[in-house]
Design a protein around this motif. Structure first.
Motif, PDB file in Angstrom:
ATOM      1  N   SER A   1       0.825  -1.212   0.000  1.00 22.10           N
ATOM      2  CA  SER A   1       0.000   0.000   0.000  1.00 22.10           C
ATOM      3  C   SER A   1       0.858   1.260   0.000  1.00 22.10           C
ATOM      4  O   SER A   1       0.510   2.248  -0.647  1.00 22.10           O
TER       5      SER A   1
ATOM      6  N   GLU B   1       3.535   1.732  -1.494  1.00 17.85           N
ATOM      7  CA  GLU B   1       4.242   1.861  -2.771  1.00 17.85           C
ATOM      8  C   GLU B   1       3.299   2.017  -3.964  1.00 17.85           C
ATOM      9  O   GLU B   1       3.751   2.094  -5.098  1.00 17.85           O
ATOM     10  N   ARG B   2       1.997   2.054  -3.698  1.00 16.52           N
ATOM     11  CA  ARG B   2       1.026   2.166  -4.789  1.00 16.52           C
ATOM     12  C   ARG B   2       1.069   3.559  -5.416  1.00 16.52           C
ATOM     13  O   ARG B   2       1.509   4.518  -4.800  1.00 16.52           O
ATOM     14  N   SER B   3       0.625   3.643  -6.650  1.00 17.87           N
ATOM     15  CA  SER B   3       0.600   4.881  -7.440  1.00 17.87           C
ATOM     16  C   SER B   3       1.998   5.403  -7.734  1.00 17.87           C
ATOM     17  O   SER B   3       2.190   6.600  -7.949  1.00 17.87           O
ATOM     18  N   GLN B   4       2.986   4.514  -7.741  1.00  9.70           N
ATOM     19  CA  GLN B   4       4.365   4.897  -8.060  1.00  9.70           C
ATOM     20  C   GLN B   4       4.878   4.149  -9.293  1.00  9.70           C
ATOM     21  O   GLN B   4       6.061   4.194  -9.589  1.00  9.70           O
ATOM     22  N   GLY B   5       3.987   3.422  -9.975  1.00  6.83           N
ATOM     23  CA  GLY B   5       4.362   2.753 -11.210  1.00  6.83           C
ATOM     24  C   GLY B   5       4.723   1.284 -11.080  1.00  6.83           C
ATOM     25  O   GLY B   5       4.961   0.621 -12.090  1.00  6.83           O
TER      26      GLY B   5
ATOM     27  N   ARG C   1       1.923  -1.017 -12.664  1.00 12.27           N
ATOM     28  CA  ARG C   1       1.976  -0.919 -14.119  1.00 12.27           C
ATOM     29  C   ARG C   1       3.198  -1.665 -14.651  1.00 12.27           C
ATOM     30  O   ARG C   1       3.122  -2.363 -15.663  1.00 12.27           O
TER      31      ARG C   1
ATOM     32  N   LYS D   1     -10.590   0.800  -6.757  1.00 11.20           N
ATOM     33  CA  LYS D   1      -9.261   1.292  -7.163  1.00 11.20           C
ATOM     34  C   LYS D   1      -8.587   0.311  -8.108  1.00 11.20           C
ATOM     35  O   LYS D   1      -7.958   0.711  -9.085  1.00 11.20           O
TER      36      LYS D   1
ATOM     37  N   SER E   1     -10.279   0.492 -11.524  1.00 12.98           N
ATOM     38  CA  SER E   1      -9.838   1.708 -12.212  1.00 12.98           C
ATOM     39  C   SER E   1      -8.430   1.534 -12.758  1.00 12.98           C
ATOM     40  O   SER E   1      -8.134   1.923 -13.895  1.00 12.98           O
ATOM     41  N   PHE E   2      -7.554   0.929 -11.954  1.00 19.23           N
ATOM     42  CA  PHE E   2      -6.184   0.667 -12.400  1.00 19.23           C
ATOM     43  C   PHE E   2      -6.187  -0.251 -13.616  1.00 19.23           C
ATOM     44  O   PHE E   2      -5.536   0.042 -14.618  1.00 19.23           O
TER      45      PHE E   2
ATOM     46  N   SER F   1      -7.276   1.462 -16.669  1.00 14.24           N
ATOM     47  CA  SER F   1      -6.270   2.411 -17.164  1.00 14.24           C
ATOM     48  C   SER F   1      -5.207   1.714 -18.015  1.00 14.24           C
ATOM     49  O   SER F   1      -4.529   2.364 -18.809  1.00 14.24           O
TER      50      SER F   1
END
Length: 143
Positions: free
Chosen positions: A73, A75-79, A82, A110, A113-114, A117
């Protein structure tokens, strides 16, 4: 972990499970990891190649099944997610797969949505089923 939020599991139990089950000799899974530059593991993807018995066409006979995708959690939204999914896609293509499938909890907004994307599409014609105890034992006892 996302699906077991609030549960407490020892590092030793997790390590044992990874080594004996997910990475064990009989495991059908391949495990991909994401790490920071210092080597700290921050995420993982467990994937399996699946071969269809009913779809012999080359573009349908083999696919990659994503069993787990997890990123810490913090480290999420840091690539990292993906990057893991990009590696899963390369693995799938390298193994002649034409699609990647995976389940997601309907309540995981979430995550959904990810995934969208990334270009993923919801498969509306599929449902997920599960059989658990005691129904599983009852079914197994039938001849």
């Amino acid at each position: 972990m996302y699906y077991n939020e609030g549960s407490v599991v020892s590092r030793e139990l997790v390590r044992e499970h990874l080594l004996e089950n997910l990475l064990g000799a009989k495991s059908p899974h391949s495990l991909l990891v994401a790490s920071r530059d210092d080597g700290t593991v921050v995420g993982l993807a467990a994937i399996t190649l699946v071969f269809s018995l009913v779809e012999p066409a080359a573009d349908k006979r083999r696919h990659c099944q994503l069993k787990e995708l997890y990123v810490r959690s913090s480290e999420r939204s840091q690539g990292f997610g993906r990057a893991l999914m990009s590696r899963v896609a390369r693995y799938a293509l390298e193994n002649c797969c034409h699609r990647i499938d995976w389940p997601v909890k309907a309540s995981n907004a979430k995550g959904i949505s990810f995934y969208e994307s990334l270009g993923a599409e919801r498969v509306v014609e599929r449902l997920s089923y599960r059989i658990s105890e005691p129904s599983m034992s009852q079914l197994a006892s039938e001849s």
